[in-house]
Design a protein around this motif. Structure first.
Motif, PDB file in Angstrom:
ATOM      1  N   GLN A 264       0.830  -1.204   0.000  1.00  0.00           N
ATOM      2  CA  GLN A 264       0.000   0.000   0.000  1.00  0.00           C
ATOM      3  C   GLN A 264       0.865   1.255   0.000  1.00  0.00           C
ATOM      4  OE1 GLN A 264      -3.487  -0.392  -0.024  1.00  0.00           O
ATOM      5  NE2 GLN A 264      -3.465   1.752  -0.633  1.00  0.00           N
ATOM      6  N   LYS A 265       1.938   1.218   0.761  1.00  0.00           N
ATOM      7  CA  LYS A 265       2.853   2.371   0.817  1.00  0.00           C
ATOM      8  C   LYS A 265       3.489   2.625  -0.548  1.00  0.00           C
ATOM      9  CE  LYS A 265       7.011   4.096   3.130  1.00  0.00           C
ATOM     10  NZ  LYS A 265       8.095   3.799   4.103  1.00  0.00           N
ATOM     11  N   ASP A 266       3.968   1.565  -1.200  1.00  0.00           N
ATOM     12  CA  ASP A 266       4.571   1.731  -2.522  1.00  0.00           C
ATOM     13  C   ASP A 266       3.542   2.215  -3.545  1.00  0.00           C
ATOM     14  OD1 ASP A 266       7.060   0.978  -1.659  1.00  0.00           O
ATOM     15  OD2 ASP A 266       6.954  -1.075  -2.413  1.00  0.00           O
ATOM     16  N   LEU A 267       2.337   1.687  -3.458  1.00  0.00           N
ATOM     17  CA  LEU A 267       1.283   2.119  -4.381  1.00  0.00           C
ATOM     18  C   LEU A 267       1.047   3.613  -4.285  1.00  0.00           C
ATOM     19  CD1 LEU A 267      -1.509  -0.622  -4.145  1.00  0.00           C
ATOM     20  CD2 LEU A 267      -0.382   0.158  -6.238  1.00  0.00           C
ATOM     21  N   GLU A 268       0.897   4.090  -3.073  1.00  0.00           N
ATOM     22  CA  GLU A 268       0.579   5.508  -2.875  1.00  0.00           C
ATOM     23  C   GLU A 268       1.783   6.405  -3.133  1.00  0.00           C
ATOM     24  OE1 GLU A 268      -2.486   6.485  -2.676  1.00  0.00           O
ATOM     25  OE2 GLU A 268      -3.025   4.354  -2.719  1.00  0.00           O
ATOM     26  N   SER A 269       2.970   5.961  -2.712  1.00  0.00           N
ATOM     27  CA  SER A 269       4.175   6.776  -2.900  1.00  0.00           C
ATOM     28  C   SER A 269       4.506   6.967  -4.372  1.00  0.00           C
ATOM     29  CB  SER A 269       5.367   6.127  -2.192  1.00  0.00           C
ATOM     30  OG  SER A 269       5.158   6.070  -0.801  1.00  0.00           O
ATOM     31  N   TRP A 270       4.220   5.971  -5.184  1.00  0.00           N
ATOM     32  CA  TRP A 270       4.571   6.018  -6.599  1.00  0.00           C
ATOM     33  C   TRP A 270       3.342   6.099  -7.498  1.00  0.00           C
ATOM     34  CZ3 TRP A 270       9.535   6.585  -8.127  1.00  0.00           C
ATOM     35  CH2 TRP A 270      10.514   6.394  -7.141  1.00  0.00           C
ATOM     36  N   LYS A 271       2.225   6.543  -6.936  1.00  0.00           N
ATOM     37  CA  LYS A 271       0.975   6.601  -7.696  1.00  0.00           C
ATOM     38  C   LYS A 271       1.092   7.470  -8.940  1.00  0.00           C
ATOM     39  CE  LYS A 271      -3.894   7.879  -7.346  1.00  0.00           C
ATOM     40  NZ  LYS A 271      -4.969   8.413  -6.461  1.00  0.00           N
ATOM     41  N   THR A 272       1.735   8.620  -8.812  1.00  0.00           N
ATOM     42  CA  THR A 272       1.852   9.538  -9.947  1.00  0.00           C
ATOM     43  C   THR A 272       2.569   8.870 -11.112  1.00  0.00           C
ATOM     44  OG1 THR A 272       1.869  11.448  -8.475  1.00  0.00           O
ATOM     45  CG2 THR A 272       2.692  11.783 -10.709  1.00  0.00           C
ATOM     46  N   LEU A 273       3.693   8.215 -10.829  1.00  0.00           N
ATOM     47  CA  LEU A 273       4.436   7.528 -11.887  1.00  0.00           C
ATOM     48  C   LEU A 273       3.637   6.335 -12.414  1.00  0.00           C
ATOM     49  CD1 LEU A 273       7.101   7.379 -13.484  1.00  0.00           C
ATOM     50  CD2 LEU A 273       7.964   5.837 -11.696  1.00  0.00           C
TER      51      LEU A 273
END
Length: 280
Positions: A264-273
């Motif tokens: 979930q953290k990776d999804l949100e942290s890199w959502k823009t990319l």
């Protein structure tokens, strides 16, 4: 009657499979159980009645699996619950493990279960009912430990085909549950159940530490009670709406939650990319 259900359990001479078979027999179920060695199985279970059918099966061999299932049908008339439990652990770095060692782990842990599924599904489809419990591991959900790469890969594969199987057989009234245990106090960490590479490399100190931890410090110190795991599996089968994902053990529960949080953290942290890759 629930007690009249017929269970088919692979890898039943030790570990969770053995605990499950003993519990089933004591509860009055009819049980067909497999092992590579029939004498080991009969000695481990030590039950003599018409309820129990011990079978010597090589799950890597489709004909051996087919013959076993035919024997169960001819003896008990049906199969209600299939437990794909046969498997073994493998701890070693990806660079250390040979192609042969890796493929053997897949042959047993993955393709062995697929052999059973292919051969039993015609009967389950015909009767329009049944439960399939595929014994995976919390290592099939999170594979971050050094040395667990191939073993975890086999269990990730089990999780993947089980999710597809869940959807494929649902129209036939067949239910699929992925059982993902943490550490249970069986002989899983003992010689014969946990393999290590023939050619170990000193460069991988983190892997050596992990192997030592499992073989020496953790063996017979696991928090999980295999008898409670067996009771949990029986309870799940008796439920009209069993889960697709069943984690067993507080350690498995915590590890799964940690993985979910990390993803979930990776999804949100890199959502823009992640979401920037469509055509304009």
């Amino acid at each position: 009657m629930e007690s009249k259900k017929v269970w088919f359990v692979t890898g039943a001479s030790k570990g969770l499979g053995l605990s499950l078979v003993k519990k089933l027999l004591s509860d009055g179920y009819r049980v067909a159980a497999t092992s590579r060695n029939l004498s080991d199985l009969s000695k481990a279970v030590d039950h003599h009645s018409d309820q129990f059918l011990p079978l010597a099966v090589n799950i890597k061999n489709e004909e051996s699996v087919h013959e076993a299932i035919e024997k169960v049908i001819s003896t008990f008339g049906k199969i209600d619950v299939v437990v794909n439990n046969a498997g073994y652990g493998l701890l070693g770095g990806l660079e250390e493990l040979t192609d042969e060692e890796a493929r053997e782990n897949f042959d047993i842990n993955v393709f062995g279960s697929l052999n059973v599924i292919r051969k039993v599904l015609p009967y389950l489809r015909e009767q329009q009912s049944g439960n399939i419990l595929n014994i995976s591991s919390v290592g099939g959900f999170t594979g971050s430990a050094p040395g667990g790469g191939i073993y975890c890969a086999t269990k990730f594969a089990v999780n993947g085909f089980s999710e597809a199987l869940y959807s494929e057989v649902k129209p036939f009234g067949i239910k699929v549950t992925i059982v993902m245990p943490g550490y249970f106090r069986t002989n899983f960490l003992s010689e014969g159940s946990l393999a290590v590479p023939k050619n170990q490399m000193d460069a991988y100190q983190n892997v050596r530490d992990m192997v030592n931890l499992h073989q020496n410090d953790m063996d017979q110190q696991q928090a999980g009670d295999p008898e409670k795991a067996a009771a949990a599996m029986i309870q799940v089968v008796s439920d009209p709406n069993p889960p697709l994902n069943l984690f067993l053990g507080e350690d498995a529960y915590n590890a799964a939650n940690s993985k979910i949080a990390a993803v979930q953290k990776d999804l949100e942290s890199w959502k823009t990319l992640t979401t920037s890759t469509a055509f304009e």
